[in-house]
Structure formats: C-alpha cells, structure tokens
Design a protein around this motif. Structure first.
Motif, short mmCIF file in Angstrom:
data_model
loop_
_atom_site.label_atom_id
_atom_site.label_comp_id
_atom_site.label_asym_id
_atom_site.label_seq_id
_atom_site.Cartn_x
_atom_site.Cartn_y
_atom_site.Cartn_z
N UNK A 1 0.84 -1.21 0.00
CA UNK A 1 0.00 0.00 0.00
C UNK A 1 0.87 1.26 0.00
N UNK A 2 1.96 1.24 0.82
CA UNK A 2 2.86 2.39 0.84
C UNK A 2 3.49 2.62 -0.52
N UNK B 1 3.82 5.62 -5.44
CA UNK B 1 3.75 5.62 -6.89
C UNK B 1 2.75 6.66 -7.38
N UNK B 2 1.60 6.78 -6.64
CA UNK B 2 0.60 7.76 -7.04
C UNK B 2 1.13 9.19 -6.87
N UNK C 1 5.11 14.01 -11.26
CA UNK C 1 5.57 14.00 -12.65
C UNK C 1 4.61 14.74 -13.56
N UNK C 2 3.31 14.58 -13.28
CA UNK C 2 2.33 15.28 -14.09
C UNK C 2 2.45 16.80 -13.91
#
Length: 542
Positions: free
Chosen positions: A110-111, A116-117, A123-124
């Motif tokens: 989960x971490x 990653x999110x 990055x976006x």
C-alpha cells in the motif's frame, strides 16, 4: 500485490504439507520401533525352558500369529497423539507467521502504491510546468526575434543612424565633461585644503598678535586708569578741603564782610562762588572723568576765579568725546560671546548637543564682563548636559549660574528638572517650592508628585541616572563613570565656596550609586526593585 498474496498462500500450504509428512514419518518410525520391541519380547518367550513343555509351547506359538500387549498399543497411541499435537502447534505457528508476513507485505504494498501515485502526480505537475516554460520560452524567443527585426529595420533608416551617432557623440562629450569636472573638483579640493591650512596658520598668528597687542593696549589703559585715579584722589582731597573751608565760613557770623570786601560790590556773588565747588563735585562723574567745558562756574560768573582754574591733574584727563579702547575691546568680547551663544542655540535645536555644549563652553571662555549673561550661558550649558543624560553636571552648572545671578529663574527650573531626572525628590521639592510663585500648573503638578514621593520614603536617587549609564552597563563602565564623576565633583575641586555644598551633595550621591552597582547581589536586588516599581506604575495607570 496478488502475486505476493499467492506466494504467501502457497508457502503456508507447503508448510502444512511438510508438517503432515513429518508427523506421518515420525508416527511410522515410532510404530516400527514398538513392533520391533514386541517381536523381541515374543522371541524371548518362545525359547524352550524344558524339553516337552518347551516343544509344545514352541509349536503352539509357531502355529499362531504374534500378539501385542495393550500397554504397547496405548504407548503407541500416546506417542502418535503427542506427535500430532506438536505438528499441529508447529503448523499453527507457521501459519500465524505467514499471516503476519502477509499483513506486513500488504502494508508495504500500500505504501508503495501511494508513493507511486504521488510520484505520478508530481511527474504530471512537472510536465505541466515544463510545458508552460516551453511555451513561455517560445513566446520570449518570438518577441526577441521581433525586437531584433525591428532594431535592424530601425537601424537601416538613415535618420535613426544619424540620431544614434549624435547620441553617441553627446554621451562621449558628457563623459569628457564629467572627467574634467572631477579633475577640477580635485584641484579645487586641494586648493581649499591649502587655503584652510593657510587660514589656520593666519588665525594662529593673528591670535598671537592680537593677544600681544591686547596685552599692550590693556597695559596702557591700566596706566591711564591709574593716572586718572591719582588725579581723582588729588581732586577729591582739594574738594574735601574746600568743603571744610565752606563749612567753617558758613559757621562764622562775620562771613559776609570779608567776602564782600574780597569779591567787590556785588554781595550775592559770595554764596554763588561758595556753592560752585559742591555743584562741581556733584556734576563730576567718578573715576576721574570730568567735563571742564560744562562747569557751572562759567555759567554763573563771566570772570574765571583763580580757584576754578584747572589743575595739572585735570589738564592730563583724556576727553570723553571718543570711547576708550578698553571699553571697545570689552564690547567686542561681549559680541563674540553672544555669537558663540547663538551658535550653541542652533546646535541645541538641531539636537546636536555635544556641539551646543562646546559652543557654550567657548562663549564662557571669552573674557567679557557681564555676570547675568554668564548665568544664562551656564544655564544653557546645563540644558545641553541634561539632554545628554549627564544630570550631575547639569546640576552643578545650574548652581554656578545662580552664583552669577540668583534671580535667574531658568537656572532654578533646569536644576529642578535635573533633580527629577535623577530621582532626587527632596532637592527637587525644595527647588519647585521656590519656583511655584513664578511658574504655572506644570510646576504645581511636579511639586505634588515630589511631595508624594518624599512622603512615601523615596529619598534615594536612581543610581543609573546619577552615574549617567544605562541599566545594561557592565561593571567596567560603572567604574569608569564613577571615577570620572568623583574626580570632577570632589569637594576639594569645587570652583568656588558658593557651590561647595552642592559639590559635596553630588559626590555623596555618586558614592552611593557606585556602592550599590559595583556589587552584583546588591545590583540584582536594586534592579528587581526598579522592575517592581515600574510594574506597580503600569498597573496603577488608568
């Protein structure tokens, strides 16, 4: 994450299978051991103890199958049960460990997913900012290109080229003029420094010449004054003799006869001639200054009597038509002191108190003769010292001012203000009581406050104000201030006997302040009392 969970489940199944296989293997080995022990016992029982019986038993036992006892079976069952329980416990522990590992792996997954999110969002955002920067860069590039094109197009025109050349020439001329102006300014500064040096030399020479000339002139004036004093003394003696003679003639009853025979047929001339000497003495000013041309003898009797003829001392008396050089010099000195006073007042209003103090000191250094003006200068010097926080010096200057003119109210007022700033409430109350008939409501308010402080027992001064240091001053600063004030206000160094009591009082206050502030514990308690008094004043304010 599903792959991890599947791997953990497979590991748990494998552990369970291994436990079962281990349990079966241990049970089989235990059973084999028990069967081996039972076979050994049966073989021991089949051995012949005697001939016939042993043969029959052996045949009977060889004909039937081997038999196990109940104890052996129970032992085998107990062993199998224990091994089963152990195997189940081990399996359960391994399953729990596998579950804990699965839970930790799930949390870690989960971490990783949240990281990653967040990385994807960052990055976006970076991609969007990069796109904005690329767009802005393209826009600026287009603008720069347009500016270059416009600059090229403008420089291509002949008028623009002429303007640019003119501007360049004007800029070069301006730079040349600036360099020339700087060189000229440097030359003028050097000339000004040389002129100032010459002026200083001339001032020194003129001061020395003027002092020598003044000394010579003063010596001549003093000699002339001495001659006038001698002439006046001789004339005074002659007047005294003439007055005694007139008194004797007035007391003699035969006075008209000899005067009538001496003066001729006109009897009224005798009293007029006898009254000529008192009138002359009353009209003649002191210090040997006489006016022979305006003597009343000439107005009364046209013929000049022999006694009215001027004496040799009178013939040497200078005329009053032109002022004496001594008076002229005194007037010049007074004007010089007045100029210093004006300069000091300007500096005081500009809040440059050190310059004002120096100007007042220069004015007092001038040798003029005017005690009220000296009182004013000392009072102004006290005002400058009070503005600088030197309250002891201000008090002493006010005391000196009152020795020159005890009716000067401003000196008394400034001394009272200095006492209030020092926290010397008894002395401030004394001066304010003397000031009250001459001042207004402000003086009355200060007097009431001083009386209230004295009634509350506030008889000691504020030590920091007495020494002229701040509350954050170090011990070295306190000692330095004490030594300076003690040397200045020692009673043996008082300027005159009139200000000696004030010098003794100030010296006593300075010694008390130093005795308190030089000790760390006494200073700490004193600071605490000051803080408490400030806190009380703050809370007592409406």
């Amino acid at each position: 994450m599903d792959d991890v969970v599947a791997r953990a489940s497979a590991e748990a199944s494998r552990v369970e299978v291994e436990g079962r296989e281990g349990f079966s293997a241990r049970g089989a080995s235990t059973a084999r051991a028990l069967l081996r022990r039972a076979s050994e016992r049966a073989a021991d029982a089949r051995e012949p103890s005697n001939g016939v019986d042993g043969g029959r038993v052996a045949m009977k036992s060889g004909a039937s199958s081997p038999r196990y006892s109940r104890a052996d079976v129970e032992a085998v069952e107990a062993t199998l049960r224990t091994d089963h329980e152990n195997a189940m416990t081990l399996t359960r522990e391994r399953a729990e460990a596998a579950e804990r590992e699965v839970a930790s792996l799930t949390a870690r997954c989960q971490e990783l997913e949240s990281a990653r999110k967040s990385a994807r969002s960052a990055l976006a955002e970076m991609a969007s900012q990069n796109a904005k920067l690329v767009t802005a860069f393209a826009t600026k590039k287009d603008e720069l290109k347009a500016l270059r094109e416009s600059a090229v197009a403008s420089t291509a025109q002949p008028e623009t080229k002429a303007q640019i050349s003119e501007l360049r020439e004007a800029l070069a001329n301006a730079r040349a003029e600036t360099r020339a102006a700087r060189e000229t300014e440097a030359i003028r500064r050097r000339e000004l420094d040389a002129t100032r040096a010459e002026l200083d030399d001339l001032r020194l020479k003129s001061r020395s010449d003027a002092s020598s000339a003044l000394k010579t002139q003063l010596a001549s004036v003093m000699k002339e004054l001495e001659r006038e004093r001698e002439a006046f003394a001789s004339q005074k003696e002659s007047w005294r003799q003439e007055r005694a003679k007139l008194i004797r003639l007035a007391a003699d009853p035969r006075m008209p006869e000899p005067r009538h025979t001496a003066k001729g047929p006109s009897p009224p001339k005798a009293p007029s001639s006898s009254s000529s000497s008192p009138k002359a003495s009353s009209s003649t000013p002191p210090k040997g200054r006489r006016m022979p041309s305006r003597s009343p003898n000439k107005r009364i009797t046209p013929p000049k009597p022999p006694k009215a003829s001027p004496s040799p001392a009178r013939q040497r008396t200078p005329s009053r038509t032109s002022p004496s050089p001594f008076k002229k010099k005194l007037r010049e000195l007074r004007e010089q002191a007045e100029a210093f006073k004006v300069r000091g007042n300007k500096a005081f209003h500009a809040k440059t108190y050190d310059m004002a103090l120096q100007a007042y000191a220069d004015a007092l250094a001038v040798s003029f003769v005017d005690d009220p003006f000296r009182a004013v200068l000392h009072a102004n010097k006290a005002a400058a010292l009070q503005a600088m926080g030197k309250y002891c010096d201000a008090v002493m200057e006010c005391c000196i001012s009152r020795t020159f003119d005890d009716t000067y109210i401003r000196a008394l007022q400034r001394r009272a203000d200095a006492y209030l700033s020092m926290g010397d409430w008894p002395m401030a109350m004394k001066d304010l009581e003397e000031l009250l008939p001459h001042m207004g409501e402000d003086c009355a308010l200060k007097l009431r406050e001083a009386k209230r402080k004295v009634q509350n027992g506030c008889t000691s001064c504020e030590h920091y104000s007495v020494l002229g240091v701040s509350s954050r001053a170090t011990k070295v600063d306190v000692t330095k201030a004490y030594k300076s004030l003690a040397l200045k206000f020692h009673p043996d160094k008082a300027p005159s006997d009139a200000v000696r009591p004030a010098s003794e009082a100030i010296f006593k206050r300075v010694a008390e302040a130093y005795a308190t502030l030089k000790d760390a514990s006494a200073r700490a308690s004193y600071d605490a009392s000051l803080a408490a008094s400030r806190l009380r004043r703050t809370h007592s304010m409406p």
